[in-house]
Scaffold this motif. Structure first.
Motif, PDB file in Angstrom:
ATOM      1  N   SER A   1       0.828  -1.216   0.000  1.00  0.00           N
ATOM      2  CA  SER A   1       0.000   0.000   0.000  1.00  0.00           C
ATOM      3  C   SER A   1       0.854   1.255   0.000  1.00  0.00           C
ATOM      4  N   GLU A   2       1.897   1.265   0.832  1.00  0.00           N
ATOM      5  CA  GLU A   2       2.718   2.475   0.954  1.00  0.00           C
ATOM      6  C   GLU A   2       3.409   2.823  -0.363  1.00  0.00           C
ATOM      7  N   HIS A   3       3.786   1.792  -1.128  1.00  0.00           N
ATOM      8  CA  HIS A   3       4.439   2.048  -2.414  1.00  0.00           C
ATOM      9  C   HIS A   3       3.445   2.621  -3.417  1.00  0.00           C
ATOM     10  N   GLU A   4       2.287   1.991  -3.484  1.00  0.00           N
ATOM     11  CA  GLU A   4       1.269   2.443  -4.437  1.00  0.00           C
ATOM     12  C   GLU A   4       0.836   3.868  -4.124  1.00  0.00           C
ATOM     13  N   ARG A   5       0.658   4.128  -2.822  1.00  0.00           N
ATOM     14  CA  ARG A   5       0.204   5.461  -2.445  1.00  0.00           C
ATOM     15  C   ARG A   5       1.277   6.503  -2.721  1.00  0.00           C
ATOM     16  N   TYR A   6       2.523   6.141  -2.517  1.00  0.00           N
ATOM     17  CA  TYR A   6       3.614   7.087  -2.799  1.00  0.00           C
ATOM     18  C   TYR A   6       3.599   7.479  -4.273  1.00  0.00           C
ATOM     19  N   LEU A   7       3.430   6.492  -5.140  1.00  0.00           N
ATOM     20  CA  LEU A   7       3.412   6.776  -6.581  1.00  0.00           C
ATOM     21  C   LEU A   7       2.240   7.675  -6.959  1.00  0.00           C
ATOM     22  N   ALA A   8       1.039   7.332  -6.491  1.00  0.00           N
ATOM     23  CA  ALA A   8      -0.152   8.059  -6.918  1.00  0.00           C
ATOM     24  C   ALA A   8      -0.276   9.415  -6.232  1.00  0.00           C
ATOM     25  N   GLU A   9       0.126   9.471  -4.946  1.00  0.00           N
ATOM     26  CA  GLU A   9      -0.135  10.689  -4.183  1.00  0.00           C
ATOM     27  C   GLU A   9       1.023  11.670  -4.215  1.00  0.00           C
ATOM     28  N   GLU A  10       2.255  11.163  -4.249  1.00  0.00           N
ATOM     29  CA  GLU A  10       3.380  12.080  -4.116  1.00  0.00           C
ATOM     30  C   GLU A  10       4.176  12.269  -5.405  1.00  0.00           C
ATOM     31  N   VAL A  11       4.383  11.195  -6.166  1.00  0.00           N
ATOM     32  CA  VAL A  11       5.181  11.343  -7.379  1.00  0.00           C
ATOM     33  C   VAL A  11       4.343  11.973  -8.484  1.00  0.00           C
ATOM     34  N   PHE A  12       3.201  11.374  -8.797  1.00  0.00           N
ATOM     35  CA  PHE A  12       2.426  11.833  -9.947  1.00  0.00           C
ATOM     36  C   PHE A  12       1.215  12.672  -9.571  1.00  0.00           C
ATOM     37  N   LYS A  13       0.713  12.509  -8.346  1.00  0.00           N
ATOM     38  CA  LYS A  13      -0.439  13.285  -7.860  1.00  0.00           C
ATOM     39  C   LYS A  13      -1.663  13.143  -8.760  1.00  0.00           C
ATOM     40  N   LYS A  14      -1.837  11.973  -9.325  1.00  0.00           N
ATOM     41  CA  LYS A  14      -3.002  11.671 -10.164  1.00  0.00           C
ATOM     42  C   LYS A  14      -3.037  10.160 -10.344  1.00  0.00           C
ATOM     43  N   PRO A  15      -4.092   9.633 -10.945  1.00  0.00           N
ATOM     44  CA  PRO A  15      -4.145   8.178 -11.120  1.00  0.00           C
ATOM     45  C   PRO A  15      -2.971   7.659 -11.945  1.00  0.00           C
ATOM     46  N   VAL A  16      -2.487   6.513 -11.551  1.00  0.00           N
ATOM     47  CA  VAL A  16      -1.343   5.896 -12.212  1.00  0.00           C
ATOM     48  C   VAL A  16      -1.750   4.495 -12.661  1.00  0.00           C
ATOM     49  N   ILE A  17      -1.420   4.144 -13.890  1.00  0.00           N
ATOM     50  CA  ILE A  17      -1.675   2.788 -14.363  1.00  0.00           C
ATOM     51  C   ILE A  17      -0.348   2.048 -14.447  1.00  0.00           C
ATOM     52  N   LEU A  18      -0.203   1.029 -13.630  1.00  0.00           N
ATOM     53  CA  LEU A  18       0.995   0.189 -13.690  1.00  0.00           C
ATOM     54  C   LEU A  18       0.695  -1.032 -14.547  1.00  0.00           C
ATOM     55  N   THR A  19       1.671  -1.427 -15.366  1.00  0.00           N
ATOM     56  CA  THR A  19       1.455  -2.557 -16.272  1.00  0.00           C
ATOM     57  C   THR A  19       2.600  -3.553 -16.176  1.00  0.00           C
ATOM     58  N   ASP A  20       2.356  -4.709 -16.777  1.00  0.00           N
ATOM     59  CA  ASP A  20       3.410  -5.710 -16.974  1.00  0.00           C
ATOM     60  C   ASP A  20       4.062  -6.160 -15.669  1.00  0.00           C
ATOM     61  N   TYR A  21       3.240  -6.764 -14.844  1.00  0.00           N
ATOM     62  CA  TYR A  21       3.692  -7.268 -13.541  1.00  0.00           C
ATOM     63  C   TYR A  21       4.407  -8.612 -13.689  1.00  0.00           C
ATOM     64  N   PRO A  22       5.253  -8.960 -12.701  1.00  0.00           N
ATOM     65  CA  PRO A  22       5.886 -10.281 -12.719  1.00  0.00           C
ATOM     66  C   PRO A  22       4.840 -11.397 -12.734  1.00  0.00           C
ATOM     67  N   THR A  23       5.100 -12.411 -13.500  1.00  0.00           N
ATOM     68  CA  THR A  23       4.171 -13.526 -13.650  1.00  0.00           C
ATOM     69  C   THR A  23       3.797 -14.160 -12.309  1.00  0.00           C
ATOM     70  N   GLU A  24       4.775 -14.290 -11.429  1.00  0.00           N
ATOM     71  CA  GLU A  24       4.565 -15.024 -10.185  1.00  0.00           C
ATOM     72  C   GLU A  24       3.511 -14.393  -9.281  1.00  0.00           C
ATOM     73  N   ILE A  25       3.351 -13.059  -9.334  1.00  0.00           N
ATOM     74  CA  ILE A  25       2.440 -12.429  -8.386  1.00  0.00           C
ATOM     75  C   ILE A  25       1.067 -12.162  -8.985  1.00  0.00           C
ATOM     76  N   LYS A  26       0.812 -12.658 -10.197  1.00  0.00           N
ATOM     77  CA  LYS A  26      -0.490 -12.412 -10.808  1.00  0.00           C
ATOM     78  C   LYS A  26      -1.168 -13.729 -11.184  1.00  0.00           C
TER      79      LYS A  26
END
Length: 466
Positions: free
Chosen positions: A339-364
Motif C-alpha cells: 500500500s505504501e508504495h502504491e500510495r507514494y506513486l499516486a499521491e506524491e510522485v504523480f499526484k493523479k491516477p497511475v496505471i501500472l502494467t506488466d507485472y511479474p508472472t509469479e504475483i499475478k
RNA sequence: UCCUCAGUAGCUCAGUGGUAGAGCGGUCGACUGUUAAUCGAUUGGUCGCAGGUUCGAAUCCUGCCUGGGGAGCCA
C-alpha cells in the motif's frame, strides 16, 4: 391529499419552482422553528440535500395540532404555494395552506439536528439514510451506477447477468461463502466421514460468487463487448475501511482487445463517471467538498482533465528504489507492491491516477497473458490517490497451450477448467477486461473514509444487522 | 488474523483513588422572518461485562465483549 397527482419533488421545486405555483410536497421534517404567530419547517423528501422551507401561518386549519405533531422526523404532506423568500438562505420557499401529518416521531427519535459519528449511525442503519451525509452518498452512489450503465450502453456493451451462486472456485480470488441447504446439526457424510455433497441441493459444493469475470469471458466470445455489474462476496476476515464481505463489482470484458485498449477503456470509464456525477449531483459534491473531504471536487477535476500516468511495473520499481523515501517494506523487482508504495506513486510522485502494467508472472493470476519475455504478464492496475488500487485488469491468455501450461504450473486441476479451455479451442480471440470495486469508486468520489458508509447495509465480519 | 486506541446521560465528550459533570437532544415556557434559530427552566446514569486490589474504584490490575484506526489479503 395522499393521492394528489400534483405532488412535486422538492428538488424540482427548488430548481424550477416559480412564485405562485400551487404544489403539494411530501416528506420528512428535518427541523422546525416555532415563532409566535407562525412556524418554519424544513421538509426533505430525499430528492436533494437541501429541503424546502415551509412557512406555516397560524391561520392554517388545525395549526396548533399540526405543528405540535410535526417534530423532527415526522412524515407530512403539505399543500401550499411557492413564494419568493424574503430572507437569505433560499431562493424560494413554500407558504402552507393545508397540512397532513402521517406520523410524528416518538420522543426518542435518535437523529438529532447536529453531527453524529458514523460509528453511531451504523448502529441505526434503518434511519441513517435520512441524514445529510448518507443521503448525499446514496444519491451519488445511484448516479455512479447510472453513469456506468450509460457509459457501456453508449459503447454498445451488453450487460450480462453473471450468476450469484456458482459451483466453480476457478479464480481462487479469496475465501468463498458456502451455499447449502444441509441442516448444520446433521450433515450427511460419506464413507470417509466427509460431507456428502451429492445429497445437497446442487448435488455438489456451491458458493457465492467472488467474481463474474469468467462468465463475462464466455459472454464476450459471443457478444464481443460485455460487462457485469452486480454483487460479489468474499469470506475473508478483513477488518479495514476498504473491505466488505458483500460488495458490487463492475467487470467489462472485450473481445479483439489488447491491454492498450483495456487501459484506454478504464481511463475513459473513470473520466466519464466523474463527469457524470459532477453534472448530476453538484450540490452533493459541494457538500462532500465542504464537510467530508476538501479535496473532493479538485480530485474529480483532476481525474476528468488529466491523462493518467502509465508506466510499467519494472519502471515503477526502479523509481521506488532510487527515491529518497524510506519504506517499511523494501522494494525489489518481483515483490508485490505494498500500500505504501502504491500510495507514494499516486499521491506524491504523480499526484493523479497511475496505471501500472506488466507485472511479474509469479504475483499475478494464471489467466493473464504471458509476455514474450516470459517473466511478465499483460496486467494493469489503476492506482488512485487516497484509495490505492481501484481497478485491476489484464489481457487474458488466449493461447490454449500456454493457458493449459499455466493452469498446471499454478497447481490447479485442469479438468475443472474444461469450459474455460474450450473458449480457447473454439474460435479463440485476444481479449481483455478489468474489475472495479463499486464501493471503492463511491469512496473515491465522495472522500468518505469508511467503505461501510457508502453502501446502505454493509456486510462485514461479525456484522449482518439490518 | 495481527498491532493499536477507545467504551461515562439518547448523542458528542470532560472527569486519572474520595458526593457522577458539561454541551447538544427531549420536555415546558418566552420570542414578529427563522436557517443545526435564540433565550430561560427542567429532564436524564447498571461509568461495556465479570472478577480482583483498596477503608473507598468511572479511575489501578486480570479476563472477556463491542467499536474505531492501521497492517496483511484484496476490489
Amino acid at each position: 391529499m395522499t393521492s394528489s397527482p400534483a405532488t412535486r419533488r422538492i428538488l424540482d421545486c427548488l430548481r424550477n419552482g416559480q412564485p405562485d405555483e400551487t404544489v403539494t410536497v411530501k416528506g420528512w421534517v428535518r427541523t422546525k422553528r416555532e415563532q409566535k404567530k407562525f412556524t418554519f419547517a424544513e421538509i426533505n423528501d430525499g430528492s436533494s440535500l437541501k429541503g424546502i422551507q415551509v412557512v406555516i401561518d397560524a391561520s392554517v386549519p388545525g395549526y396548533a395540532e399540526a405543528v405540535a405533531a410535526m417534530n423532527t422526523g415526522a412524515s407530512v404532506a403539505i399543500d401550499g404555494k411557492l413564494v419568493e423568500s424574503p430572507a437569505k438562505g433560499q431562493r424560494i420557499e413554500m407558504q402552507a395552506s393545508a397540512i397532513e401529518v402521517f406520523g410524528s416521531a416518538a420522543e426518542d427519535y435518535p437523529l438529532q439536528k447536529k453531527r453524529h459519528s458514523f460509528e453511531f449511525l451504523r448502529t441505526i442503519a434503518h434511519l441513517r439514510p435520512r441524514t445529510n451525509t448518507l443521503g448525499a452518498v446514496m444519491r451519488v452512489r445511484n448516479a455512479c451506477a447510472q453513469a456506468i450503465h450509460e457509459f457501456f450502453r453508449e459503447r454498445e456493451f451488453l450487460w450480462v447477468h453473471s450468476p450469484i451462486i456458482t459451483a466453480s472456485d476457478c479464480e481462487g480470488a479469496g475465501e468463498m461463502f458456502g451455499v447449502s441447504t444441509f441442516d448444520p446439526t446433521k450433515i450427511p457424510t460419506d464413507k470417509e466421514g466427509k460431507p456428502d455433497y451429492s445429497k445437497d441441493f446442487f448435488g455438489r459444493p456451491a458458493y457465492l460468487t467472488v467474481s463474474g469475470q469468467m462468465e463475462a469471458e464466455i459472454m464476450a466470445t459471443a457478444f464481443s463487448n460485455v460487462y457485469t455489474f452486480g454483487p460479489t462476496f468474499r469470506a475473508e476476515n478483513s477488518n479495514t475501511s476498504r473491505h466488505l464481505a458483500e460488495f458490487w463489482m463492475v467487470e467489462p470484458e472485450m473481445s479483439f482487445c489488447d491491454l492498450e485498449g483495456d487501459m484506454n477503456l478504464a481511463e475513459e470509464f473513470l473520466k466519464y463517471i466523474f463527469s457524470y456525477v459532477m453534472k448530476h449531483c453538484p450540490e452533493d459534491m459541494e457538500f462532500f467538498n465542504q464537510r467530508i473531504d476538501k479535496e473532493a471536487i479538485a480530485r474529480a477535476e483532476n481525474i476528468i482533465n488529466n491523462e493518467f500516468e502509465r508506466l510499467t511495473y519494472t519502471k515503477a520499481v526502479e523509481l521506488l528504489e532510487n527515491c529518497d523515501r524510506k519504506f517499511d517494506y523494501p522494494v525489489e523487482w518481483g515483490i508485490d507492491l505494498q500500500s505504501e508504495h502504491e500510495r507514494y506513486l499516486a499521491e506524491e510522485v504523480f499526484k493523479k491516477p497511475v496505471i501500472l502494467t506488466d507485472y511479474p508472472t509469479e504475483i499475478k493470476a494464471f489467466y493473464m497473458r504471458l509476455s514474450d519475455d516470459g517473466k511478465t504478464v499483460r496486467a494493469m492496475d489503476v492506482l488512485a490517490p487516497g484509495i490505492g488500487e481501484i481497478i485491476g485488469g489484464s489481457q487474458r491468455e488466449e493461447r490454449l497451450d500456454v493457458l493449459e501450461r499455466r493452469i498446471v504450473e499454478a497447481g490447479l486441476p485442469k479438468e475443472d477448467y474444461w469450459w474455460y479451455l474450450d473458449l480457447r479451442r473454439y474460435g479463440t480471440v485476444p481479449h481483455a477486461g478489468f474489475g472495479l470495486g463499486f464501493e471503492r469508486l463511491v469512496q473515491f468520489m465522495t472522500g468518505m473514509g469508511n467503505i461501510r458508509d457508502v453502501i446502505p447495509f454493509p456486510r462485514t465480519p461479525m456484522n449482518a444487522d439490518f
